[in-house]
Design a protein around this motif. Structure first.
Motif, mmCIF file in Angstrom:
data_model
loop_
_atom_site.group_PDB
_atom_site.id
_atom_site.type_symbol
_atom_site.label_atom_id
_atom_site.label_comp_id
_atom_site.label_asym_id
_atom_site.label_seq_id
_atom_site.Cartn_x
_atom_site.Cartn_y
_atom_site.Cartn_z
ATOM 1 N N LEU A 86 0.848 -1.190 0.000
ATOM 2 C CA LEU A 86 0.000 0.000 0.000
ATOM 3 C C LEU A 86 0.884 1.241 0.000
ATOM 4 O O LEU A 86 1.780 1.367 0.842
ATOM 5 N N TRP A 87 0.602 2.137 -0.949
ATOM 6 C CA TRP A 87 1.426 3.346 -1.106
ATOM 7 C C TRP A 87 1.527 4.092 0.222
ATOM 8 O O TRP A 87 2.618 4.487 0.640
ATOM 9 N N GLU A 88 0.423 4.297 0.889
ATOM 10 C CA GLU A 88 0.388 5.113 2.109
ATOM 11 C C GLU A 88 1.200 4.502 3.256
ATOM 12 O O GLU A 88 1.571 5.201 4.190
ATOM 13 N N GLU A 89 1.444 3.197 3.191
ATOM 14 C CA GLU A 89 2.255 2.573 4.240
ATOM 15 C C GLU A 89 3.749 2.797 4.009
ATOM 16 O O GLU A 89 4.541 2.690 4.936
ATOM 17 N N HIS A 90 4.104 3.087 2.756
ATOM 18 C CA HIS A 90 5.522 3.195 2.414
ATOM 19 C C HIS A 90 5.993 4.606 2.098
ATOM 20 O O HIS A 90 7.202 4.865 2.114
ATOM 21 N N PHE A 91 5.042 5.491 1.782
ATOM 22 C CA PHE A 91 5.420 6.841 1.348
ATOM 23 C C PHE A 91 4.504 7.874 1.980
ATOM 24 O O PHE A 91 3.370 7.586 2.345
ATOM 25 N N ALA A 92 5.006 9.089 2.028
ATOM 26 C CA ALA A 92 4.176 10.234 2.421
ATOM 27 C C ALA A 92 4.674 11.442 1.642
ATOM 28 O O ALA A 92 5.864 11.538 1.297
ATOM 29 N N HIS A 93 3.750 12.345 1.363
ATOM 30 C CA HIS A 93 4.133 13.640 0.802
ATOM 31 C C HIS A 93 4.486 14.551 1.967
ATOM 32 O O HIS A 93 3.697 14.722 2.894
ATOM 33 N N VAL A 94 5.665 15.102 1.947
ATOM 34 C CA VAL A 94 6.088 16.088 2.943
ATOM 35 C C VAL A 94 6.538 17.308 2.156
ATOM 36 O O VAL A 94 7.565 17.261 1.461
ATOM 37 N N GLY A 95 5.736 18.348 2.244
ATOM 38 C CA GLY A 95 5.990 19.485 1.373
ATOM 39 C C GLY A 95 5.834 19.024 -0.074
ATOM 40 O O GLY A 95 4.837 18.387 -0.417
ATOM 41 N N HIS A 96 6.822 19.277 -0.875
ATOM 42 C CA HIS A 96 6.763 18.871 -2.276
ATOM 43 C C HIS A 96 7.579 17.608 -2.532
ATOM 44 O O HIS A 96 7.766 17.204 -3.666
ATOM 45 N N ARG A 97 8.051 17.006 -1.457
ATOM 46 C CA ARG A 97 8.880 15.809 -1.570
ATOM 47 C C ARG A 97 8.061 14.566 -1.217
ATOM 48 O O ARG A 97 7.066 14.642 -0.502
ATOM 49 N N ILE A 98 8.523 13.422 -1.708
ATOM 50 C CA ILE A 98 7.965 12.138 -1.305
ATOM 51 C C ILE A 98 8.993 11.504 -0.378
ATOM 52 O O ILE A 98 10.175 11.393 -0.726
ATOM 53 N N VAL A 99 8.537 11.131 0.807
ATOM 54 C CA VAL A 99 9.430 10.576 1.816
ATOM 55 C C VAL A 99 9.108 9.100 1.989
ATOM 56 O O VAL A 99 7.931 8.725 2.089
ATOM 57 N N LEU A 101 8.732 5.895 4.155
ATOM 58 C CA LEU A 101 8.424 5.651 5.568
ATOM 59 C C LEU A 101 8.992 4.323 6.051
ATOM 60 O O LEU A 101 9.022 4.074 7.253
ATOM 61 N N THR A 102 9.376 3.487 5.119
ATOM 62 C CA THR A 102 9.853 2.135 5.426
ATOM 63 C C THR A 102 11.144 1.908 4.635
ATOM 64 O O THR A 102 11.465 2.692 3.722
ATOM 65 N N PRO A 103 11.870 0.840 4.927
ATOM 66 C CA PRO A 103 13.041 0.534 4.093
ATOM 67 C C PRO A 103 12.671 0.439 2.605
ATOM 68 O O PRO A 103 13.363 0.996 1.750
ATOM 69 N N THR A 104 11.554 -0.217 2.319
ATOM 70 C CA THR A 104 11.098 -0.327 0.921
ATOM 71 C C THR A 104 10.781 1.055 0.360
ATOM 72 O O THR A 104 11.180 1.373 -0.769
ATOM 73 N N GLY A 105 10.098 1.870 1.111
ATOM 74 C CA GLY A 105 9.765 3.215 0.643
ATOM 75 C C GLY A 105 11.020 4.040 0.389
ATOM 76 O O GLY A 105 11.152 4.679 -0.656
ATOM 77 N N ARG A 106 11.948 4.008 1.343
ATOM 78 C CA ARG A 106 13.181 4.801 1.181
ATOM 79 C C ARG A 106 13.995 4.321 -0.025
ATOM 80 O O ARG A 106 14.519 5.130 -0.796
#
Ligand SMILES: [Zn+2]
Length: 132
Positions: A86-99, A101-106
């Motif tokens: 699930l996208w929301e479990e691995h990423f978040a929008h912070v400002g104009h960046r995508i951060v 949240l998990t090892p997979t997301g990073r």
């Protein structure tokens, strides 16, 4: 993959890149692509559960990669799988960046260069215009 199946993947993705979430209406000069989540080189099938709607940048940078390096730990980890994660479990929008949240997301943010200057600037421009 026939056109109806291609359009089904596109609709399932809500017309946005399943990795960086850019909407296709914001990419007028480059079409989004069908991405083989598991590349054909790795015997990934040409079937809906292995296909994701992807912008050109994410598609080209992902290539046949199935893993990446988590910049926080330097460990090899699987990259984001649009049908299993699930996208929301691995990423978040912070400002104009995508951060990530998990090892997979990073690892996915790093591999797909989701915060390249051009992409951050595009998000800033779209947000200012009310498009995000
Ligand atoms: Zn993308």
């Amino acid at each position: 993959m026939n056109e109806a199946a291609r359009q089904a993947v596109r609709r399932q993705a809500d017309f946005q890149c399943e990795y960086c979430r850019i909407h296709e209406r914001h990419m007028p000069f480059s079409r989004l692509h069908l991405d083989h989540i598991i590349g054909r080189q790795h015997e990934g099938k040409n079937e809906a559960e292995n296909l994701a709607w992807s912008c050109q940048e994410c598609n080209l940078l992902k290539g046949t990669n199935l893993s990446g390096i988590d910049p926080a730990t330097r460990l090899v980890v699987p990259i984001f799988h649009p049908r299993q994660n699930l996208w929301e479990e691995h990423f978040a929008h912070v400002g104009h960046r995508i951060v990530g949240l998990t090892p997979t997301g990073r690892a996915t943010v790093l591999l797909l260069e989701m915060n390249s200057p051009d992409r951050v600037e595009l998000r800033a421009t779209l947000r200012a215009a009310g498009g995000l």
